[in-house]
Design an enzyme around this catalytic site. Structure first.
Site, PDB file in Angstrom:
ATOM      1  N   GLN A   5      -5.132  -7.568  -9.609  1.00  0.00           N
ATOM      2  CA  GLN A   5      -6.593  -7.642 -10.186  1.00  0.00           C
ATOM      3  C   GLN A   5      -6.510  -8.215 -11.589  1.00  0.00           C
ATOM      4  OE1 GLN A   5      -8.106  -3.651  -9.780  1.00  0.00           O
ATOM      5  NE2 GLN A   5      -7.802  -3.921  -7.716  1.00  0.00           N
ATOM      6  N   GLN A 526      -9.828   1.920  -4.703  1.00  0.00           N
ATOM      7  CA  GLN A 526      -8.211   1.267  -4.872  1.00  0.00           C
ATOM      8  C   GLN A 526      -8.328  -0.221  -5.181  1.00  0.00           C
ATOM      9  OE1 GLN A 526      -5.675   2.947  -5.300  1.00  0.00           O
ATOM     10  NE2 GLN A 526      -4.029   1.468  -4.901  1.00  0.00           N
ATOM     11  N   GLU A 527      -9.222  -0.652  -4.363  1.00  0.00           N
ATOM     12  CA  GLU A 527      -9.190  -2.295  -4.790  1.00  0.00           C
ATOM     13  C   GLU A 527      -9.600  -2.706  -6.123  1.00  0.00           C
ATOM     14  OE1 GLU A 527      -8.697  -4.762  -2.802  1.00  0.00           O
ATOM     15  OE2 GLU A 527      -8.448  -3.994  -0.804  1.00  0.00           O
ATOM     16  N   THR A 528     -10.855  -2.174  -6.437  1.00  0.00           N
ATOM     17  CA  THR A 528     -11.551  -2.779  -7.990  1.00  0.00           C
ATOM     18  C   THR A 528     -11.762  -1.675  -8.929  1.00  0.00           C
ATOM     19  OG1 THR A 528     -13.503  -2.771  -6.846  1.00  0.00           O
ATOM     20  CG2 THR A 528     -12.221  -4.809  -6.642  1.00  0.00           C
ATOM     21  N   TYR A 632      -0.959   1.662  -1.325  1.00  0.00           N
ATOM     22  CA  TYR A 632      -2.214   1.478  -1.177  1.00  0.00           C
ATOM     23  C   TYR A 632      -2.695   2.310   0.183  1.00  0.00           C
ATOM     24  CZ  TYR A 632      -6.522  -1.488   0.273  1.00  0.00           C
ATOM     25  OH  TYR A 632      -7.386  -1.820   0.685  1.00  0.00           O
TER      26      TYR A 632
END
Length: 677
Positions: A5, A526-528, A632
């Site tokens: 990210q 977890q993503e953002t 992840y």
């Protein structure tokens, strides 16, 4: 769907964020509030000038910010001076220290200047500046420091050798330290060859060659040729008796060959090289082959490692293998179809051979406890396994939840800490480093903001960390909020660690796709970290980090009209991300482990990773070859379990989310949806 990210481009962020930036710093008395002001544009332009290497523009913008007394002037000052550090003089550096005492940029510049002094071989200047250096987290600076102390006659030999062996890159500081240790005959030839093997294992040929130069230039050249053409070297070596150096080179060649062709390396070892090598080197070569086979999830990996351990026993000395090689030995054993007793014995043996630091990580504590429980020969063994599980189960992460389930109980959420007082919150608000960190982050300079913020967190108590996290929560910077709250040790505020912004929209889209809200929350966290504006280097955007091509494909698949430039809008992004996750779950028969792996790495990879023997689902997750995807899957499923409890839902446990086992697709299942991107 996820990649590393990073923020949007600075230009785009300047236009979107700077005019509307209003932070929550109010009522401050010890430090001025940091608010949006015209100078914000100049700061962003200064950062752009740095990236374009436009020194004149950068200096002019620094002066403009200084004249306006902008609260983030120190950053432009740092960018300007650091951009011309090779030509800087000590007086300029000292003046910078005096302008910004105690700040992050003061210590950051000191770190940079220490590296420059090391490259200049100005050891007196290095020693003088190092005294005030606070971060002490730069490996090259540490090597320079040990070098100056070693040259000064201090007794740091063991520390210096350990630091040199731990180097990751062929940097000047550690290279100079190695040369000094070699010239003083502190480094033995075995140490140097061990470091060369570690470099080859890590796929760093330049480091391997530079390390070989500590023996001789001819050795460095031989290493270079060996790594470029391992096959011919091994063929030539079979025709003559192998000297000590030729055995070392052959071991490197076998490791390099295994990285490209495991079967060829194994056949070459079996065809004669295993007999020509010493027990120590044959063990290293077989371990290298085993590691590559385990990474590729080949069934022979366990047998290759067993051949390595057989030579270790003949050598009668502990193996000098890396923690990563030993970790893949554990994974090969977990995935093996061998009987339980030898499999679990291999797990215990490999974990025991790891460094102390590696053994204390939660993954290896968990698997050591599993192995001890499975191979228990006495009540004492069972008690020891239970004690390991109990120590691990005090947290809320993946392995803590699994450990609690091994003890026969559900993972317990910790009690909420006492509410923060107004005095505690006010102390956080009045901390300049926290103000600057949030201001930088909300201007789009997230990397600079993160570093400023984390520097300021050093030495904080749990209560101070909770107050700092609350400051970020109030600013809706959920990434900083979560990351800060996760640093606490005994006081855990789940409201901060597992926030639920956009809950109504997430719940609505999850319901439409037949998904569990907790799973979607866990994935987005977890993503953002719920930062809707983040964009990955690969181009993934929005809360659920949807790739543009995947967005277009998913929109067509579900009959959704996707307007240009709308993928990062919250509702659209949620619609596309949840729909894609639903398609993955359907393709993988409802397996959350396989679907989340597919969301991160693409569906083709978990389809391959499920081939081979049917294994325990936790062992399957541990064997995911990509570290990012492995972490992840673990984190998303652990997150989902916690969110389900926070939402008061009756939901599957972490073990149920993983499933009992994972193996090849059953013949009765429909074929995979190969159109899924």
């Amino acid at each position: 769907m996820i990649r590393r990210q990073t923020p949007h481009s600075l230009t785009r962020l300047a236009s979107r964020l700077a005019p509307a930036l209003v932070l929550v710093f109010v009522g401050l008395s010890a430090a001025p509030a940091v608010r949006a002001q015209p100078g914000d544009d100049a700061l962003l332009q200064a950062r752009e000038a740095l990236s374009r290497k436009n020194g004149a523009a950068l200096a002019a913008l620094r002066d403009q910010l200084r004249a306006a007394h902008h609260p983030l002037t120190m950053w432009a000052d740092y960018w300007e001076l650091s951009s011309r550090l090779p030509s800087a003089i000590q007086e300029e550096i000292d003046a910078f220290y005096a302008r910004w005492p105690g700040s992050y940029v003061e210590d950051r510049l000191r770190n940079d200047w220490l590296l420059e002094l090391g490259r200049r071989r100005d050891w007196d200047g290095f020693v003088r500046d190092h005294v005030a250096y606070r971060m002490r987290d730069d490996r090259e600076v540490a090597c320079y420091d040990l070098l100056t102390r070693f040259l000064g006659g201090q007794e740091v030999k063991t520390q210096a050798v350990d630091a040199w062996l731990a180097q990751r890159e062929n940097d000047d500081g550690c290279r100079q330290l190695g040369r000094a240790l070699a010239d003083a005959r502190v480094l033995r030839a075995d140490d140097i060859w061990h470091a060369i093997r570690l470099a080859v294992e890590a796929r760093r040929p330049a480091t391997a060659r530079a390390t070989g130069a500590l023996i001789s230039d001819a050795t460095a050249q031989a290493i270079d040729e060996t790594l470029r053409k391992p096959g011919p070297m091994l063929e030539r070596g079979m025709r003559a008796r192998a000297s000590a150096q030729q055995q070392q080179l052959a071991t490197l060649a076998l490791m390099q060959l295994a990285a490209n062709d495991v079967d060829a390396a194994a056949k070459t070892l079996q065809g004669g090289w295993s007999r020509k090598l010493s027990d120590e080197l044959a063990a290293a070569a077989w371990a290298g082959v085993g590691r590559q086979a385990a990474w590729r999830q080949q069934e022979q990996a366990f047998d290759y490692y067993e051949l390595a351990w057989e030579r270790v026993r003949r050598h009668d000395a502990d193996p000098r293998w890396s923690d990563e090689t030993l970790a893949w030995n554990v994974r090969a054993a977990l995935r093996s179809a061998q009987p339980d007793r030898p499999r679990w014995a291999a797990v215990q043996r490999s974990i025991a051979a790891m460094s102390e630091r590696a053994r204390q990580t939660s993954a290896w504590i968990y698997w050591q406890a599993r192995a001890l429980a499975a191979n228990a020969r006495s009540e004492d063994d069972r008690r020891q396994a239970a004690a390991l599980f109990a120590d691990l189960a005090v947290g809320v992460d993946y392995h803590a939840q699994l450990a609690a389930l091994e003890l026969g109980r559900a993972a317990r959420l910790p009690a909420s800490p006492p509410p923060l007082t107004e005095a505690e919150l006010d102390a956080a608000r009045q901390t300049p480093g926290l103000q600057r960190g949030l201001a930088l982050a909300q201007l789009g300079l997230r990397d600079e903001g993160r570093r400023e913020w984390n520097f300021t967190l050093r030495g904080m108590s749990d209560r101070e960390l909770l107050a700092a996290a609350e400051l970020a929560c109030q600013a809706a910077d959920w990434q900083i909020c979560i990351n800060t709250s996760e640093r606490t040790r005994s006081q855990i505020d789940l409201r901060q660690r597992y926030p639920m912004p956009y809950l109504d929209a997430i719940r609505r889209q999850a319901r439409e796709c037949g998904l569990e809200t907790a799973l979607v929350l866990g994935l987005i966290r977890q993503e953002t970290r719920f930062m809707a504006s983040l964009r990955s280097r690969a181009g993934a955007v929005g809360l659920m980090q949807v790739m543009p091509a995947t967005a277009r494909w998913t929109a067509r698949r579900i009959g959704f009209e996707l307007a240009p430039g709308r993928v990062d809008e919250v509702d659209t992004n949620l619609r596309l991300g949840t729909s894609y996750l639903r398609l993955l779950l359907d393709d993988f028969g409802g397996s959350q482990a396989l679907a989340t792996a597919g969301y991160n790495a693409g569906p083709g990879r978990p389809r391959r990773w499920r081939e081979g023997p049917t294994v325990d689902a936790a062992a399957w997750a541990e064997n995911i070859p990509f570290p990012e995807t492995r972490d992840y899957v673990k984190t998303v499923l652990a997150n989902a379990s916690i969110y389900a409890q926070l939402l008061g839902e009756t939901a599957p446990s972490l073990r149920q989310r993983l499933g009992a086992t994972i193996g090849p697709r059953a013949a009765t299942e429909p074929p995979p949806d190969t159109a899924l991107p």
